[in-house]
Design a protein around this motif. Structure first.
Motif: not given
Length: 105
Positions: A76, A84, A86, A91
């Motif tokens: 992400l 980050v 997902e 997340a």
């Protein structure tokens, strides 16, 4: 013949001993590898690159861009010291270790 038998036994046992050794330079398990504690895929953030419109990360030794996918995880966001991901709609953040920080201009 008596002197050759111990040498032959030693020679035949070498491959078995070599297979049991753990190579400290071997990369961490890939994203498909499971964490021993949880059984879930384990990701390790190796490095990040953020600059001039490019945001890339190296996770488990594989380069991935922001928005890309590594194993079952979508990237992400790539930041200077974290990424980050997902997975299954959830997340979570991977962090670089303090020794891995290096800011670019």
């Amino acid at each position: 013949m008596q002197h050759r038998l111990p040498a032959l036994v030693l020679l035949l046992s070498l491959p078995l001993q070599a297979a049991a050794l753990n190579d400290p330079t071997r990369p961490s398990p890939g994203p498909g590898g499971a964490s021993a504690a949880t059984g879930k895929p384990a990701w390790q953030l190796d490095s990040t690159f953020v600059g001039r419109g490019q945001r890339r990360a190296v996770i488990n030794g594989k380069q991935v861009i922001e928005g890309g996918v590594i194993d079952s995880a979508r990237v992400l966001r790539v930041r200077h010291s974290e990424v980050v991901l997902e997975v299954d709609g959830k997340a979570f953040t991977l962090h670089l270790t303090p020794a891995g920080f290096k800011k670019t201009r």
